[in-house]
Design an enzyme around this catalytic site. Structure first.
Site: not given
Length: 430
Positions: A48, A53, A56, A90, A94, A184, A205, A240, A243-244
């Site tokens: 994404t 970052h 991870h 979220k 996205r 997934q 999550d 948390k 990256k957002t």
């Protein structure tokens, strides 16, 4: 590493001891299996962004623990699931990206992954797979017939990530994101069939998706597989790392340079640093406990933070980058500016702190504070100057009408601007 009664390394207990595990399915059975034989396990990352970052790092470190004991780690990059977007926790959907951009991001992330795992160590060499390779060959009818029949809407509606979006978002959730759980879950069945994977790891999550994958493998192949989630890493305010959020700490040195990466760890709150030493490093637990005890009566308040910063910067960026970050830190925090050479300033400009390149003309202090992003407006700049929090070359300046002059330019080119104790910007005058 924790040693069991039969003198074998108990990896699950080791990870628990280091506070890395959040949840795990059938722990005792999994523990017995991995102590008797090597297994294949996987962790998925959706592309994404063009870099991983620090959020991870714990899954990667967990894979590294497994690989060191002979198990085979598989990284799944979600070329397909990245097109859909994971709705987990979220507040809104996205932004959808093109397959071309996602493939570009996958290429960059692949290079980063090779710093953390061994891809050339024989039977348990790490490998990278892309779920676009199998989803691209499957049409919607075969997917619904083969996979969709195992999922029930009422059960999916009760998953936390779905309930959160339905209850808190006026638009609810699109069918596109609603279907992410199926994708997934199928990843796990595919990797179980073709790569003999029996364990999936991920952030806490991902627990709902992992459990769905475990159930799907059991329904289709009548096999038992396992799931393990890591504790999510949170900032000082409890939110948390992602990256957002603001101030994301990237692993790509072009997005977060080694100096800023080093400084991030150096400024970890005392309430978090010892737990982070346990989770992120391989430093012995007793050493960490001794450090915590000694720091209670020590004037070296940042010794734990220093240890963490050095370890993490070396892990992600290597020894040379660590030495550079340490030298920059020493230069701007502990040395007198008069002691710095032109080469030191050149290094600061190229590899170090935030900087602004300026034309050789008259600028006011308020203008420069905005250009350097130390202030977001003239009123903000004025307030900071009046509150005595602005320093030019480490000398306090409280004049709201101040203009830079030649005497502010070290070696005719450099000015070190500071807000408070830790926010720096190097001005370079052409």
């Amino acid at each position: 590493m924790v040693i069991s009664k039969n003198n074998k390394i108990d990896l699950i207990q080791t990870l628990e001891y280091r506070n890395i595990i959040n949840q795990i399915t059938d722990k005792n059975n999994l523990k017995n299996i991995i102590m008797k034989k090597n297994i294949n396990l996987y962790c998925g990352f959706d592309p994404t962004a063009d870099s991983l970052h620090i959020g991870h790092l714990i899954p990667l470190i967990t894979l590294k623990y497994f690989q060191k004991l002979g198990h085979k780690p598989i990284i799944l990059l979600g070329g397909a699931t990245g097109l859909i977007g994971d709705p987990s926790f979220k507040s809104q959907e996205r932004k959808k990206q093109s397959i071309y951009l996602i493939n570009e991001w996958i290429s960059k992330i692949t290079l980063q992954l090779k710093y953390f795992l061994d891809f050339n160590c024989g039977y348990n060499s790490a490998i990278i797979v892309n779920n676009y390779d199998w989803f691209n060959k499957m049409n919607i009818l075969s997917f619904l017939k083969k996979i969709g029949k195992y999922f029930y809407i009422n059960q999916m509606m009760n998953k936390e990530c779905i309930k959160n979006r339905i209850n808190k978002n006026i638009q609810g959730i699109s069918f596109t994101e609603f279907s992410y759980n199926l994708l997934q879950s199928y990843d796990f069945t595919y990797l179980n069939k073709y790569f003999d994977v029996i364990l999936q790891i991920g952030g806490s999550d991902q627990w709902g998706h992992i459990v769905s994958g475990i159930d799907l493998v059991k329904k289709i192949y009548k096999k038992q597989v396992f799931g393990l989630t890591n504790k999510l890493i949170t900032k000082n305010d409890g939110t948390k790392f992602g990256k957002t959020e603001n101030k994301t700490i990237w692993l790509d040195p072009l997005k977060t340079n080694p100096y800023n990466f080093f400084q991030f760890w150096l400024n970890i709150n005392d309430s978090l640093v010892y737990n982070f030493l346990k989770m992120f490093t391989s430093i012995e637990i007793n050493t960490i406990k001794d450090l915590q005890k000694s720091n209670k009566n020590s004037i070296k308040k940042n010794s734990a933070q220093n240890m963490l910063a050095e370890y993490m910067t070396c892990l992600v960026h290597g020894k040379n980058a660590l030495e550079s970050a340490k030298k920059i830190t020493n230069n701007i925090f502990y040395k007198k500016l008069d002691d710095l050479s032109k080469n030191d300033f050149d290094m600061l400009l190229v590899n170090g702190i935030n900087n602004v390149i300026l034309e050789n003309k008259n600028y006011s202090l308020q203008e420069i504070l905005i250009l350097s992003k130390l202030a977001n407006s003239r009123s903000h700049a004025k307030n900071m100057i009046e509150s005595n929090s602005i320093y030019i070359n480490n000398k306090k300046n409280s004049s709201i009408l101040y203009y830079f002059t030649k005497k502010d330019k070290i070696f005719n080119h450099f000015t070190l601007l500071r807000r408070g104790k830790k926010n720096f910007c190097l001005l370079y005058w052409k």
